[in-house]
Design a protein around this motif. Structure first.
Motif, mmCIF file in Angstrom:
data_model
loop_
_atom_site.group_PDB
_atom_site.id
_atom_site.type_symbol
_atom_site.label_atom_id
_atom_site.label_comp_id
_atom_site.label_asym_id
_atom_site.label_seq_id
_atom_site.Cartn_x
_atom_site.Cartn_y
_atom_site.Cartn_z
ATOM 1 N N LYS A 171 12.401 -14.303 -37.589
ATOM 2 C CA LYS A 171 13.333 -13.531 -36.764
ATOM 3 C C LYS A 171 13.769 -14.301 -35.516
ATOM 4 O O LYS A 171 14.623 -13.829 -34.763
ATOM 5 C CB LYS A 171 12.701 -12.208 -36.347
ATOM 6 N N SER A 172 13.197 -15.480 -35.279
ATOM 7 C CA SER A 172 13.484 -16.232 -34.064
ATOM 8 C C SER A 172 14.842 -16.930 -34.163
ATOM 9 O O SER A 172 15.454 -16.999 -35.234
ATOM 10 C CB SER A 172 12.399 -17.284 -33.835
ATOM 11 N N ASP A 173 15.294 -17.486 -33.007
ATOM 12 C CA ASP A 173 16.502 -18.306 -33.078
ATOM 13 C C ASP A 173 16.169 -19.629 -33.764
ATOM 14 O O ASP A 173 15.001 -19.927 -34.062
ATOM 15 C CB ASP A 173 17.116 -18.509 -31.695
ATOM 16 N N LEU A 174 17.182 -20.441 -34.009
ATOM 17 C CA LEU A 174 17.009 -21.629 -34.848
ATOM 18 C C LEU A 174 16.047 -22.653 -34.250
ATOM 19 O O LEU A 174 15.328 -23.342 -34.982
ATOM 20 C CB LEU A 174 18.373 -22.289 -35.096
ATOM 21 N N ASP A 175 16.017 -22.772 -32.924
ATOM 22 C CA ASP A 175 15.250 -23.849 -32.298
ATOM 23 C C ASP A 175 13.800 -23.487 -31.999
ATOM 24 O O ASP A 175 12.977 -24.376 -31.793
ATOM 25 C CB ASP A 175 15.925 -24.283 -30.994
ATOM 26 N N LEU A 176 13.484 -22.188 -31.938
ATOM 27 C CA LEU A 176 12.156 -21.799 -31.453
ATOM 28 C C LEU A 176 11.000 -22.347 -32.293
ATOM 29 O O LEU A 176 10.020 -22.841 -31.722
ATOM 30 C CB LEU A 176 12.066 -20.272 -31.354
ATOM 31 N N PRO A 177 11.032 -22.294 -33.627
ATOM 32 C CA PRO A 177 9.886 -22.817 -34.383
ATOM 33 C C PRO A 177 9.564 -24.266 -34.039
ATOM 34 O O PRO A 177 8.399 -24.620 -33.819
ATOM 35 C CB PRO A 177 10.336 -22.667 -35.843
ATOM 36 N N GLY A 178 10.576 -25.113 -33.977
ATOM 37 C CA GLY A 178 10.335 -26.513 -33.634
ATOM 38 C C GLY A 178 9.849 -26.680 -32.213
ATOM 39 O O GLY A 178 8.966 -27.511 -31.940
ATOM 40 N N ASP A 179 10.396 -25.891 -31.278
ATOM 41 C CA ASP A 179 9.958 -25.974 -29.884
ATOM 42 C C ASP A 179 8.480 -25.607 -29.750
ATOM 43 O O ASP A 179 7.740 -26.231 -28.977
ATOM 44 C CB ASP A 179 10.800 -25.048 -29.003
ATOM 45 N N LEU A 180 8.056 -24.597 -30.499
ATOM 46 C CA LEU A 180 6.647 -24.191 -30.459
ATOM 47 C C LEU A 180 5.736 -25.327 -30.915
ATOM 48 O O LEU A 180 4.729 -25.649 -30.262
ATOM 49 C CB LEU A 180 6.426 -22.965 -31.349
ATOM 50 N N LEU A 181 6.096 -25.938 -32.036
ATOM 51 C CA LEU A 181 5.256 -27.013 -32.558
ATOM 52 C C LEU A 181 5.283 -28.235 -31.647
ATOM 53 O O LEU A 181 4.274 -28.949 -31.523
ATOM 54 C CB LEU A 181 5.700 -27.385 -33.968
ATOM 55 N N ASN A 182 6.398 -28.485 -30.980
ATOM 56 C CA ASN A 182 6.444 -29.609 -30.040
ATOM 57 C C ASN A 182 5.461 -29.417 -28.904
ATOM 58 O O ASN A 182 4.751 -30.348 -28.502
ATOM 59 C CB ASN A 182 7.867 -29.770 -29.481
ATOM 60 N N VAL A 183 5.391 -28.213 -28.361
ATOM 61 C CA VAL A 183 4.437 -27.932 -27.285
ATOM 62 C C VAL A 183 3.005 -28.111 -27.776
ATOM 63 O O VAL A 183 2.159 -28.707 -27.104
ATOM 64 C CB VAL A 183 4.647 -26.503 -26.731
ATOM 65 N N MET A 184 2.741 -27.597 -28.974
ATOM 66 C CA MET A 184 1.390 -27.714 -29.521
ATOM 67 C C MET A 184 1.006 -29.174 -29.720
ATOM 68 O O MET A 184 -0.135 -29.587 -29.426
ATOM 69 C CB MET A 184 1.301 -26.958 -30.855
ATOM 70 N N GLU A 185 1.921 -29.965 -30.232
ATOM 71 C CA GLU A 185 1.594 -31.365 -30.508
ATOM 72 C C GLU A 185 1.545 -32.199 -29.231
ATOM 73 O O GLU A 185 0.755 -33.133 -29.122
ATOM 74 C CB GLU A 185 2.608 -31.936 -31.498
ATOM 75 N N ASN A 186 2.385 -31.852 -28.245
ATOM 76 C CA ASN A 186 2.312 -32.560 -26.960
ATOM 77 C C ASN A 186 1.028 -32.225 -26.216
ATOM 78 O O ASN A 186 0.525 -33.034 -25.428
ATOM 79 C CB ASN A 186 3.525 -32.206 -26.092
ATOM 80 N N GLY A 187 0.524 -31.019 -26.432
ATOM 81 C CA GLY A 187 -0.765 -30.657 -25.858
ATOM 82 C C GLY A 187 -0.728 -30.227 -24.408
ATOM 83 O O GLY A 187 -1.769 -30.121 -23.773
ATOM 84 N N HIS A 188 0.440 -29.965 -23.862
ATOM 85 C CA HIS A 188 0.485 -29.508 -22.474
ATOM 86 C C HIS A 188 1.812 -28.819 -22.195
ATOM 87 O O HIS A 188 2.804 -29.010 -22.913
ATOM 88 C CB HIS A 188 0.293 -30.679 -21.504
ATOM 89 N N PHE A 189 1.823 -28.007 -21.154
ATOM 90 C CA PHE A 189 3.059 -27.430 -20.631
ATOM 91 C C PHE A 189 2.848 -27.149 -19.154
ATOM 92 O O PHE A 189 1.713 -27.059 -18.672
ATOM 93 C CB PHE A 189 3.456 -26.155 -21.394
ATOM 94 N N THR A 190 3.949 -27.035 -18.421
ATOM 95 C CA THR A 190 3.888 -26.848 -16.974
ATOM 96 C C THR A 190 4.490 -25.504 -16.589
ATOM 97 O O THR A 190 5.514 -25.084 -17.148
ATOM 98 C CB THR A 190 4.642 -27.983 -16.246
ATOM 99 N N ILE A 191 3.851 -24.841 -15.612
ATOM 100 C CA ILE A 191 4.348 -23.575 -15.073
ATOM 101 C C ILE A 191 5.024 -23.886 -13.748
ATOM 102 O O ILE A 191 4.350 -24.212 -12.756
ATOM 103 C CB ILE A 191 3.196 -22.581 -14.881
ATOM 104 N N PRO A 192 6.364 -23.871 -13.675
ATOM 105 C CA PRO A 192 7.075 -24.322 -12.476
ATOM 106 C C PRO A 192 6.630 -23.632 -11.189
ATOM 107 O O PRO A 192 6.534 -24.274 -10.138
ATOM 108 C CB PRO A 192 8.538 -24.017 -12.799
ATOM 109 N N ALA A 193 6.350 -22.314 -11.238
ATOM 110 C CA ALA A 193 5.959 -21.599 -10.027
ATOM 111 C C ALA A 193 4.663 -22.164 -9.444
ATOM 112 O O ALA A 193 4.490 -22.220 -8.220
ATOM 113 C CB ALA A 193 5.801 -20.108 -10.321
ATOM 114 N N LEU A 194 3.747 -22.594 -10.296
ATOM 115 C CA LEU A 194 2.494 -23.182 -9.827
ATOM 116 C C LEU A 194 2.679 -24.646 -9.455
ATOM 117 O O LEU A 194 1.991 -25.163 -8.567
ATOM 118 C CB LEU A 194 1.412 -23.041 -10.901
ATOM 119 N N GLU A 195 3.598 -25.320 -10.129
ATOM 120 C CA GLU A 195 3.890 -26.715 -9.793
ATOM 121 C C GLU A 195 4.397 -26.830 -8.347
ATOM 122 O O GLU A 195 4.084 -27.803 -7.638
ATOM 123 C CB GLU A 195 4.930 -27.270 -10.764
ATOM 124 N N ARG A 196 5.155 -25.820 -7.894
ATOM 125 C CA ARG A 196 5.703 -25.833 -6.542
ATOM 126 C C ARG A 196 4.725 -25.318 -5.498
ATOM 127 O O ARG A 196 4.934 -25.487 -4.301
ATOM 128 C CB ARG A 196 6.975 -24.966 -6.489
#
Length: 328
Positions: A171-196
């Motif tokens: 049911k997702s948009d076209l890009d979401l499945p790949g974006d999810l797997l990219n985050v998983m394989e990269n092994g990290h993500f940043t929360i901008p509010a905490l970064e600042r």
């Protein structure tokens, strides 16, 4: 079981003084509350599924379960999480509006702004003098209080392996499945509010209400050995690009057969019921094999209710509960 809980004459159905009519409503069927208990959910494993699951576990790949609605995909994810002792199953139900950020974190910017404004107004009313209450409210400036990890963010931040069900990924948009797997394989993500923000590392609330640590630069880092057990489900409403499929272990849930349905009825109810309702089970299996859109829970609910029902009620329940899901 008393069938006529409601008759439609508008008269209160209180049977005894002090006993309201609603107290006659029975408990839900046993399978309805399985996700809220510590018991293993009842599930009949189709041939080949254990091989696919073990392959996904050894390869640390997501499992993509494809099948008709009601074929037990979500129930299986709970069974897997319980058997591997992965803690409460994290669950993210996908809609057409779901985004990658929803999976990772939510930041309540308005909530923080309101808290800061309230404190400022209170100080202004006191001529700008701080009070003991203000000192206690200094935590309102702690941005981490207004950040909550999403289901996938919680799984990635966890200091142990967790299981996450990402339900109806088709049911997702076209890009979401790949974006999810990219985050998983990269092994990290940043929360901008905490970064600042300053004052890290931070402690933030997870989707399971536990607290998790985020680095001082606002980054959540996944340790490879903690790569989560991921189950995607799909109802076949769309196809997926090859790059997504090659990074998943795929399994197609087979159409139910009369034998499988009998096992399911026995697991949830009992063997005698499966024997008594043999003709109903056979007809249901035939309709599915002929292309009918039917979910197993429809059969379960019908069989659960018709036990001991008279012929008139049985016929009406059959028309009501066993309708094809594809009928408008």
């Amino acid at each position: 079981m008393t069938w006529d809980l409601f008759v439609g004459d508008g008269e209160p159905r209180r049977s005894l003084p002090g006993r309201e009519a609603w107290r006659r409503i029975p408990q839900p069927p046993p399978w309805r509350g399985q996700h809220n208990t510590d018991e293993s959910p009842a599930f009949v494993l189709p041939d080949g599924l254990t091989v696919a699951v073990n392959a996904a576990l050894h390869l640390r790949r997501p499992l993509l379960l494809t099948g008709a609605p009601g074929s037990g995909k979500s129930t299986f994810a709970r069974l897997l999480a319980r058997e591997l002792e992965l803690g409460p199953l994290l669950h993210w139900h996908i809609t057409s509006k779901s985004t990658l950020t929803d999976a990772l974190y939510q930041y309540d910017a308005l909530g923080r702004l309101h808290a800061v404004q309230t404190r400022s107004d209170r100080r202004a009313a006191l001529g700008g003098r701080p009070t003991d209450e203000d000192e206690a409210d200094d935590v309102s400036d702690d941005v981490a209080r207004y950040v909550t990890l999403g289901p996938l963010g919680t799984a990635l931040a966890s200091p142990r392996i967790r299981a996450i069900l990402i339900d109806e990924i088709d049911k997702s948009d076209l890009d979401l499945p790949g974006d999810l797997l990219n985050v998983m394989e990269n092994g990290h993500f940043t929360i901008p509010a905490l970064e600042r923000a300053s004052g890290g590392p931070f402690r933030v609330r997870g989707a399971d209400h536990d607290l998790y640590e985020v680095a001082a630069d606002g980054t959540v880092n996944l340790r490879l050995e903690h790569f989560p057990v991921i189950v995607f489900t799909s109802n076949r409403e769309r196809t997926f690009p090859a790059p997504f499929l090659r990074r998943c272990v795929r399994f197609e849930m087979p159409p139910v057969t009369e034998k499988t349905l009998s096992k399911i009825i026995t697991r949830h109810l009992d063997g005698d019921t499966a024997t008594t309702e043999r003709e109903t089970i056979a007809e249901f299996a035939r309709r599915v094999q002929e292309g009918g859109q039917l979910a197993v829970n429809q059969l379960l609910e019908f069989v659960h209710l018709v036990s001991g029902a008279d012929a008139g009620v049985r016929d009406e329940l059959k028309k009501t509960l066993l309708q094809d899901l594809g009928d408008a």
